[in-house]
Design a protein around this motif. Structure first.
Motif, PDB file in Angstrom:
ATOM      1  N   ILE A  41     -13.042  12.774  15.191  1.00 37.35           N
ATOM      2  CA  ILE A  41     -13.262  13.361  13.817  1.00 37.35           C
ATOM      3  C   ILE A  41     -13.599  13.815  14.253  1.00 37.35           C
ATOM      4  O   ILE A  41     -13.919  15.374  13.440  1.00 37.35           O
ATOM      5  CB  ILE A  41     -13.232  12.053  12.564  1.00 37.35           C
ATOM      6  N   VAL A  42     -15.063  14.149  14.211  1.00 36.11           N
ATOM      7  CA  VAL A  42     -16.087  14.311  13.737  1.00 36.11           C
ATOM      8  C   VAL A  42     -15.964  16.022  14.609  1.00 36.11           C
ATOM      9  O   VAL A  42     -16.726  16.669  14.091  1.00 36.11           O
ATOM     10  CB  VAL A  42     -17.467  13.862  14.614  1.00 36.11           C
ATOM     11  N   LYS A  43     -15.475  15.842  15.809  1.00 36.50           N
ATOM     12  CA  LYS A  43     -15.646  17.163  16.498  1.00 36.50           C
ATOM     13  C   LYS A  43     -14.193  18.277  15.870  1.00 36.50           C
ATOM     14  O   LYS A  43     -15.052  18.980  15.963  1.00 36.50           O
ATOM     15  CB  LYS A  43     -14.648  16.794  18.019  1.00 36.50           C
ATOM     16  N   GLU A  44     -13.369  17.680  15.410  1.00 40.41           N
ATOM     17  CA  GLU A  44     -12.860  18.857  14.568  1.00 40.41           C
ATOM     18  C   GLU A  44     -13.168  19.531  13.713  1.00 40.41           C
ATOM     19  O   GLU A  44     -13.308  20.379  12.706  1.00 40.41           O
ATOM     20  CB  GLU A  44     -11.453  17.652  13.999  1.00 40.41           C
ATOM     21  N   THR A  45     -14.021  17.881  12.354  1.00 42.45           N
ATOM     22  CA  THR A  45     -15.167  18.965  11.609  1.00 42.45           C
ATOM     23  C   THR A  45     -15.768  19.737  12.077  1.00 42.45           C
ATOM     24  O   THR A  45     -16.371  20.785  11.130  1.00 42.45           O
ATOM     25  CB  THR A  45     -15.925  17.377  11.042  1.00 42.45           C
ATOM     26  N   CYS A  46     -16.729  19.432  13.480  1.00 44.82           N
ATOM     27  CA  CYS A  46     -17.286  20.719  13.530  1.00 44.82           C
ATOM     28  C   CYS A  46     -16.632  22.053  13.644  1.00 44.82           C
ATOM     29  O   CYS A  46     -17.122  22.790  13.223  1.00 44.82           O
ATOM     30  CB  CYS A  46     -17.667  20.346  15.196  1.00 44.82           C
ATOM     31  N   GLU A  47     -15.599  21.900  14.445  1.00 48.30           N
ATOM     32  CA  GLU A  47     -14.916  23.031  14.783  1.00 48.30           C
ATOM     33  C   GLU A  47     -14.483  23.974  13.270  1.00 48.30           C
ATOM     34  O   GLU A  47     -14.130  25.305  13.537  1.00 48.30           O
ATOM     35  CB  GLU A  47     -13.739  22.678  15.600  1.00 48.30           C
ATOM     36  N   LYS A  48     -14.380  23.327  12.215  1.00 49.60           N
ATOM     37  CA  LYS A  48     -14.352  23.846  11.450  1.00 49.60           C
ATOM     38  C   LYS A  48     -15.483  24.431  10.492  1.00 49.60           C
ATOM     39  O   LYS A  48     -15.142  24.825   9.333  1.00 49.60           O
ATOM     40  CB  LYS A  48     -13.452  22.745  10.524  1.00 49.60           C
ATOM     41  N   TYR A  49     -16.447  23.933  10.464  1.00 50.22           N
ATOM     42  CA  TYR A  49     -17.494  23.995  10.438  1.00 50.22           C
ATOM     43  C   TYR A  49     -18.148  26.174  10.176  1.00 50.22           C
ATOM     44  O   TYR A  49     -18.215  26.197  11.591  1.00 50.22           O
ATOM     45  CB  TYR A  49     -18.765  23.279  10.756  1.00 50.22           C
ATOM     46  N   GLU A  50     -18.086  26.691   9.420  1.00 55.87           N
ATOM     47  CA  GLU A  50     -18.625  28.135   9.368  1.00 55.87           C
ATOM     48  C   GLU A  50     -20.042  28.363  10.616  1.00 55.87           C
ATOM     49  O   GLU A  50     -20.088  29.419  11.455  1.00 55.87           O
ATOM     50  CB  GLU A  50     -18.165  28.732   8.760  1.00 55.87           C
ATOM     51  N   ASP A  51     -20.520  27.401  11.148  1.00 52.14           N
ATOM     52  CA  ASP A  51     -22.221  28.162  11.624  1.00 52.14           C
ATOM     53  C   ASP A  51     -22.156  27.683  12.709  1.00 52.14           C
ATOM     54  O   ASP A  51     -22.108  25.996  13.671  1.00 52.14           O
ATOM     55  CB  ASP A  51     -22.805  27.251  10.570  1.00 52.14           C
ATOM     56  N   LYS A  52     -21.629  28.262  13.969  1.00 54.09           N
ATOM     57  CA  LYS A  52     -21.652  28.096  14.732  1.00 54.09           C
ATOM     58  C   LYS A  52     -22.302  28.083  15.435  1.00 54.09           C
ATOM     59  O   LYS A  52     -22.816  28.849  16.325  1.00 54.09           O
ATOM     60  CB  LYS A  52     -20.523  29.037  15.824  1.00 54.09           C
ATOM     61  N   LYS A  53     -23.560  27.136  15.856  1.00 55.20           N
ATOM     62  CA  LYS A  53     -25.041  27.016  16.454  1.00 55.20           C
ATOM     63  C   LYS A  53     -24.834  25.134  17.195  1.00 55.20           C
ATOM     64  O   LYS A  53     -24.638  24.905  17.086  1.00 55.20           O
ATOM     65  CB  LYS A  53     -26.224  27.347  15.371  1.00 55.20           C
ATOM     66  N   PRO A  54     -25.615  25.436  17.926  1.00 51.91           N
ATOM     67  CA  PRO A  54     -25.502  24.477  18.920  1.00 51.91           C
ATOM     68  C   PRO A  54     -26.531  23.351  17.277  1.00 51.91           C
ATOM     69  O   PRO A  54     -26.909  23.114  16.950  1.00 51.91           O
ATOM     70  CB  PRO A  54     -27.079  24.759  20.115  1.00 51.91           C
ATOM     71  N   MET A  55     -26.162  21.919  17.629  1.00 52.37           N
ATOM     72  CA  MET A  55     -26.551  21.212  16.813  1.00 52.37           C
ATOM     73  C   MET A  55     -26.245  20.256  17.115  1.00 52.37           C
ATOM     74  O   MET A  55     -25.801  19.858  18.738  1.00 52.37           O
ATOM     75  CB  MET A  55     -25.877  21.155  15.358  1.00 52.37           C
ATOM     76  N   ILE A  56     -26.927  18.608  16.770  1.00 51.08           N
ATOM     77  CA  ILE A  56     -26.816  17.010  16.782  1.00 51.08           C
ATOM     78  C   ILE A  56     -25.980  16.924  15.608  1.00 51.08           C
ATOM     79  O   ILE A  56     -26.899  17.128  14.612  1.00 51.08           O
ATOM     80  CB  ILE A  56     -28.181  16.761  17.897  1.00 51.08           C
ATOM     81  N   ILE A  57     -24.928  16.407  15.698  1.00 53.14           N
ATOM     82  CA  ILE A  57     -24.926  15.762  14.161  1.00 53.14           C
ATOM     83  C   ILE A  57     -24.451  14.066  14.518  1.00 53.14           C
ATOM     84  O   ILE A  57     -24.442  13.244  15.828  1.00 53.14           O
ATOM     85  CB  ILE A  57     -23.003  15.787  13.974  1.00 53.14           C
ATOM     86  N   VAL A  58     -25.317  13.509  13.144  1.00 50.82           N
ATOM     87  CA  VAL A  58     -25.584  11.751  13.614  1.00 50.82           C
ATOM     88  C   VAL A  58     -24.318  11.431  12.726  1.00 50.82           C
ATOM     89  O   VAL A  58     -24.588  11.394  11.994  1.00 50.82           O
ATOM     90  CB  VAL A  58     -26.524  11.577  13.437  1.00 50.82           C
ATOM     91  N   SER A  59     -23.865   9.978  13.028  1.00 51.81           N
ATOM     92  CA  SER A  59     -23.546   9.491  12.457  1.00 51.81           C
ATOM     93  C   SER A  59     -23.273   7.769  12.740  1.00 51.81           C
ATOM     94  O   SER A  59     -24.161   7.675  13.998  1.00 51.81           O
ATOM     95  CB  SER A  59     -21.906   9.533  12.125  1.00 51.81           C
ATOM     96  N   PHE A  60     -22.356   6.809  11.639  1.00 51.40           N
ATOM     97  CA  PHE A  60     -21.986   5.598  12.271  1.00 51.40           C
ATOM     98  C   PHE A  60     -20.227   5.614  12.417  1.00 51.40           C
ATOM     99  O   PHE A  60     -19.406   6.266  11.765  1.00 51.40           O
ATOM    100  CB  PHE A  60     -22.832   4.624  11.125  1.00 51.40           C
ATOM    101  N   ILE A  61     -19.817   4.893  13.903  1.00 47.26           N
ATOM    102  CA  ILE A  61     -19.296   4.645  14.071  1.00 47.26           C
ATOM    103  C   ILE A  61     -18.723   3.456  14.405  1.00 47.26           C
ATOM    104  O   ILE A  61     -19.267   1.839  13.864  1.00 47.26           O
ATOM    105  CB  ILE A  61     -18.670   5.330  15.064  1.00 47.26           C
ATOM    106  N   PRO A  62     -17.183   3.098  13.374  1.00 48.64           N
ATOM    107  CA  PRO A  62     -16.317   1.535  13.353  1.00 48.64           C
ATOM    108  C   PRO A  62     -17.348   0.769  14.786  1.00 48.64           C
ATOM    109  O   PRO A  62     -16.679   1.154  15.740  1.00 48.64           O
ATOM    110  CB  PRO A  62     -15.372   1.518  13.558  1.00 48.64           C
TER     111      PRO A  62
END
Length: 543
Positions: free
Chosen positions: A395-416
């Motif tokens: 889900i996070v990967k798919e969300t990143c792919e839809k994000y227009e600003d294509k740049k290196p980043m770290i996405i922090v979240s919680f998972i089940p």
């Protein structure tokens, strides 16, 4: 037949059911328990007072079982006796796998396996019985079933006694999570007031020859941070023109693994250190191009730390890791320039750290149909039998792919899965009454049975106590926004939890070596003393 003998026979029947967690055989246990209840005279006459409910959306169609006995004197006060009937696997039993679910035969033959000194002494004492599920935790279910039988026969109490047996505790607590909305609906429909809940897990000795048992006033929480690192692709021949996300995720792991700054503490209780459960890049096929995504998720225990506070700490850690990597690359580039005598053009990278909530907001602001798109993808991944953690990463990967600003980043979240920490403090009248009954029961245990019971702040094994309510100061909106898959792949009833607020404890018999082939149960204390303490506490609360 003595009451302890009845419990023993029920325990023997329950242990014989191979209800291994995460398999369809969990259903055998729920059906067995339902049949036991069906044969009780009280439930033959009061068919609406018990039932078996399917866990909604569960691909194994697992079920939880419930039963209510109403006292002769009416009251809205309702005490819950609950536990799980699933068990872990038996691979470690080796050539004794065939007797792992036969507690008498397993006890006779367990010495064929390599037992440590403590287990061998317990075996020789004749006071302990071995077998999968004896201690964790079918003894608790057996006690509760026989207590329900007894109280249904005389009904000599004021209020209601609710028995709840759930699956899935050893996996993601699917059973107890599914029971939360049910408990809330039952409370509203019948005007019940849940005055307390006893999670019937065994007391676990921490040291040899302890002369006391434990009653746990709370349960440790668990939360799983995910770091999804996005790099910049490049050819292996030009590594300085890109950014390998494996470097980012490795640096995150270097800083977070075993970091005592992320160990929570209350009074003299300190949680275990954080640990990485999985680290990988998401590149599926071999090529000479660098990966674009890498991910790692961690186990973190909590006692009092809020998710908001934790998220801020994790974001700071991710930013530190990003800066460390850029600084390291800069130094290595300079060394390589000196070595090769050539200048190399590098891409300019600014460190970027976002929460999943922030990323999702940006994507949804540009694509109104993204929510529906993800729901369709989640259904596809479920059909492929992907676990909740893999689905969350996707889900996070798919969300990143839809994000227009294509740049290196770290996405922090919680998972089940997410387990809220919970502690019984006596902040309201209901909790004070429950604590009063606990204290009286402890006094009774010492006076009548010469058993010393101490109150310990937290049960440090994850338990279903986490789903008996949630602290009022929790920012539910912020929490749900950062749990990846919340409402799609992971159904956690946070709103219902916030409305329940049941004072709860972990209290049961005595057991050792959970999840090992030397799992065993102290029979004299568990079957003779524990049920009497339960009776005393029940009468103290429902009087």
């Amino acid at each position: 037949m003595k009451f302890s003998d009845k419990i023993y026979e029920t325990l023997k029947e329950l242990v014989a059911v191979p209800s291994v967690s995460g398999t369809e055989k969990e259903n055998l246990a729920s059906e067995k328990i339902y049949d036991m209840l069906s044969n009780m005279a009280y439930f033959k006459e009061n068919k609406g007072n018990f039932g078996i409910e399917e866990v909604e959306g569960d691909y194994l169609k697992r079920k939880f079982v419930w039963a209510i006995v109403n006292g002769k004197q009416k009251s809205k006060n309702t005490l819950i006796l609950t536990g799980h009937f699933d068990v872990v696997g038996i691979e470690e039993f080796g050539h004794l796998k065939s007797v792992a679910f036969d507690m008498e035969e397993c006890t006779k033959r367990i010495s064929q396996l390599n037992l440590d000194k403590d287990a061998l002494e317990d075996l020789k004492s004749g006071k302990w019985i071995f077998g999968r599920g004896t201690a964790d935790m079918k003894c608790g279910i057996a006690i509760n079933i026989e207590l329900i039988r007894k109280f249904s026969e005389d009904q000599d109490f004021k209020g209601n006694l609710l028995f709840l047996a759930v699956p899935g505790e050893e996996s993601n607590s699917e059973g107890m999570v599914a029971a939360v909305p049910f408990l809330l609906k039952l409370q509203e429909k019948m005007n019940y007031d849940y005055c307390g809940a006893i999670i019937s897990e065994c007391s676990i000795p921490q040291n040899k020859n302890e002369e006391f048992k434990r009653l746990y006033m709370g349960s440790v929480g668990k939360i799983m941070p995910l770091f999804l690192c996005v790099g910049k692709e490049t050819h292996v021949g030009e590594p300085l023109k890109g950014l390998n996300p494996n470097i980012l995720v490795s640096e995150v792991n270097r800083i977070l693994e075993n970091n005592p700054d992320f160990s929570d503490q209350v009074n003299n209780i300190t949680t275990p250190l954080p640990m990485c459960l999985k680290q990988m890049d998401l590149k599926e096929l071999y090529s000479v191009q660098s990966p674009l995504y890498a991910a790692a998720y961690y186990n973190l225990f909590t006692l009092s730390m809020s998710e908001e506070e934790l998220m801020n700490k994790l974001k700071n850690l991710a930013l530190e890791a990003f800066n460390n990597v850029l600084y390291d690359i800069k130094n290595k580039r300079e060394r390589f320039v000196k070595k090769s005598g050539k200048e190399f053009q590098c891409i300019e990278i600014e460190p970027c750290v976002m929460t999943y909530e922030e990323l999702l907001f940006e994507v949804k602001s540009k694509d109104k149909n993204f929510g529906d798109y993800i729901k369709e993808k989640v259904e596809l991944w479920k059909k492929q039998n992907k676990d909740n953690q893999t689905i969350a990463i996707n889900i996070v990967k798919e969300t990143c792919e839809k994000y227009e600003d294509k740049k290196p980043m770290i996405i922090v979240s919680f998972i089940p899965p997410y387990y809220p920490h919970k502690y019984l403090e006596g902040k309201d009248e209901k909790s004070k009454n429950f604590i009063g009954a606990i204290d009286k029961t402890i006094e009774y245990a010492y006076k009548e049975f010469d058993e010393k019971i101490i109150k310990e702040d937290f049960f440090m094994g994850i338990s279903d106590l986490s789903y008996t309510g949630i602290e009022k100061n929790q920012n539910l909106s912020n929490l749900s926004s950062n749990i990846v898959g919340y409402g799609t792949s992971y159904n956690l009833p946070l709103e219902s939890l916030s409305k329940l607020n049941i004072p709860a404890i972990v209290f049961g018999g005595e057991g050792k070596d959970f999840h090992k082939y030397s799992e065993r149960l102290n029979v004299p204390y568990t079957l003779n003393v524990t049920p009497e303490l339960y009776k005393y506490m029940i009468y103290s609360l429902l009087k």
